[in-house]
Design a protein around this motif. Structure first.
Motif, PDB file in Angstrom:
ATOM      1  N   ASP A  28       0.800  -1.213   0.000  1.00  0.00           N
ATOM      2  CA  ASP A  28       0.000   0.000   0.000  1.00  0.00           C
ATOM      3  C   ASP A  28       0.843   1.280   0.000  1.00  0.00           C
ATOM      4  O   ASP A  28       0.315   2.373  -0.002  1.00  0.00           O
ATOM      5  CB  ASP A  28      -0.936   0.007   1.205  1.00  0.00           C
ATOM      6  N   ASP A  29       2.154   1.149  -0.028  1.00  0.00           N
ATOM      7  CA  ASP A  29       3.059   2.299  -0.022  1.00  0.00           C
ATOM      8  C   ASP A  29       3.169   2.870  -1.446  1.00  0.00           C
ATOM      9  O   ASP A  29       3.528   2.148  -2.376  1.00  0.00           O
ATOM     10  CB  ASP A  29       4.433   1.854   0.472  1.00  0.00           C
ATOM     11  N   PRO A  30       2.863   4.154  -1.648  1.00  0.00           N
ATOM     12  CA  PRO A  30       2.909   4.729  -2.998  1.00  0.00           C
ATOM     13  C   PRO A  30       4.322   4.842  -3.574  1.00  0.00           C
ATOM     14  O   PRO A  30       4.492   5.067  -4.774  1.00  0.00           O
ATOM     15  CB  PRO A  30       2.279   6.113  -2.834  1.00  0.00           C
ATOM     16  N   ARG A  31       5.336   4.659  -2.744  1.00  0.00           N
ATOM     17  CA  ARG A  31       6.710   4.738  -3.267  1.00  0.00           C
ATOM     18  C   ARG A  31       7.044   3.575  -4.198  1.00  0.00           C
ATOM     19  O   ARG A  31       8.014   3.642  -4.957  1.00  0.00           O
ATOM     20  CB  ARG A  31       7.698   4.797  -2.114  1.00  0.00           C
ATOM     21  N   TRP A  32       6.249   2.494  -4.175  1.00  0.00           N
ATOM     22  CA  TRP A  32       6.462   1.388  -5.103  1.00  0.00           C
ATOM     23  C   TRP A  32       6.341   1.855  -6.551  1.00  0.00           C
ATOM     24  O   TRP A  32       7.120   1.458  -7.417  1.00  0.00           O
ATOM     25  CB  TRP A  32       5.442   0.271  -4.862  1.00  0.00           C
ATOM     26  N   ILE A  33       5.377   2.713  -6.800  1.00  0.00           N
ATOM     27  CA  ILE A  33       5.182   3.223  -8.163  1.00  0.00           C
ATOM     28  C   ILE A  33       6.397   4.036  -8.589  1.00  0.00           C
ATOM     29  O   ILE A  33       6.878   3.899  -9.715  1.00  0.00           O
ATOM     30  CB  ILE A  33       3.886   4.054  -8.238  1.00  0.00           C
ATOM     31  N   LEU A  34       6.898   4.865  -7.694  1.00  0.00           N
ATOM     32  CA  LEU A  34       8.086   5.656  -8.004  1.00  0.00           C
ATOM     33  C   LEU A  34       9.278   4.749  -8.297  1.00  0.00           C
ATOM     34  O   LEU A  34      10.035   4.990  -9.254  1.00  0.00           O
ATOM     35  CB  LEU A  34       8.407   6.600  -6.845  1.00  0.00           C
ATOM     36  N   ASN A  35       9.447   3.694  -7.518  1.00  0.00           N
ATOM     37  CA  ASN A  35      10.542   2.751  -7.773  1.00  0.00           C
ATOM     38  C   ASN A  35      10.390   2.074  -9.131  1.00  0.00           C
ATOM     39  O   ASN A  35      11.374   1.881  -9.851  1.00  0.00           O
ATOM     40  CB  ASN A  35      10.598   1.693  -6.673  1.00  0.00           C
ATOM     41  N   LEU A  36       9.172   1.704  -9.495  1.00  0.00           N
ATOM     42  CA  LEU A  36       8.954   1.078 -10.799  1.00  0.00           C
ATOM     43  C   LEU A  36       9.237   2.043 -11.941  1.00  0.00           C
ATOM     44  O   LEU A  36       9.809   1.660 -12.965  1.00  0.00           O
ATOM     45  CB  LEU A  36       7.519   0.554 -10.892  1.00  0.00           C
ATOM     46  N   VAL A  37       8.850   3.309 -11.772  1.00  0.00           N
ATOM     47  CA  VAL A  37       9.111   4.312 -12.812  1.00  0.00           C
ATOM     48  C   VAL A  37      10.615   4.525 -12.978  1.00  0.00           C
ATOM     49  O   VAL A  37      11.117   4.574 -14.106  1.00  0.00           O
ATOM     50  CB  VAL A  37       8.392   5.634 -12.471  1.00  0.00           C
ATOM     51  N   ILE A  38      11.334   4.629 -11.883  1.00  0.00           N
ATOM     52  CA  ILE A  38      12.787   4.807 -11.960  1.00  0.00           C
ATOM     53  C   ILE A  38      13.435   3.599 -12.619  1.00  0.00           C
ATOM     54  O   ILE A  38      14.330   3.736 -13.464  1.00  0.00           O
ATOM     55  CB  ILE A  38      13.368   5.058 -10.553  1.00  0.00           C
ATOM     56  N   PHE A  39      12.998   2.408 -12.272  1.00  0.00           N
ATOM     57  CA  PHE A  39      13.541   1.197 -12.890  1.00  0.00           C
ATOM     58  C   PHE A  39      13.271   1.177 -14.391  1.00  0.00           C
ATOM     59  O   PHE A  39      14.148   0.824 -15.187  1.00  0.00           O
ATOM     60  CB  PHE A  39      12.927  -0.028 -12.213  1.00  0.00           C
ATOM     61  N   ALA A  40      12.068   1.585 -14.801  1.00  0.00           N
ATOM     62  CA  ALA A  40      11.734   1.631 -16.225  1.00  0.00           C
ATOM     63  C   ALA A  40      12.603   2.649 -16.951  1.00  0.00           C
ATOM     64  O   ALA A  40      13.052   2.397 -18.082  1.00  0.00           O
ATOM     65  CB  ALA A  40      10.253   1.957 -16.405  1.00  0.00           C
TER      66      ALA A  40
END
Length: 66
Positions: A28-40
């Motif tokens: 439920d932590d929104p930082r997961w999306i940020l991590n996925l974007v950076i990885f992409a």
């Protein structure tokens, strides 16, 4: 129950165990999306860097004539 035990277990997880594993993963932590974007972005930059390397013209090294 930890992740390794849940992986080896054939038993169905209870609702409490599912909640516990979900909390441990911080889904439920929104930082997961940020991590996925950076990885992409890293993957795309590596791909386009390699693509530019392959498509660039080959420049011969200067030779000394004497």
């Amino acid at each position: 129950m930890d992740f390794a035990a849940a992986e080896r277990s054939a038993a169905v997880l209870t609702a409490a165990e599912k909640d516990q594993l979900t909390a441990a993963l911080h889904v439920d932590d929104p930082r997961w999306i940020l991590n996925l974007v950076i990885f992409a972005v890293f993957l795309l930059s590596a791909f386009f860097c390699r693509l530019r390397e392959v498509n660039s013209p080959i420049v011969a090294a200067p030779t000394a004539r004497g």
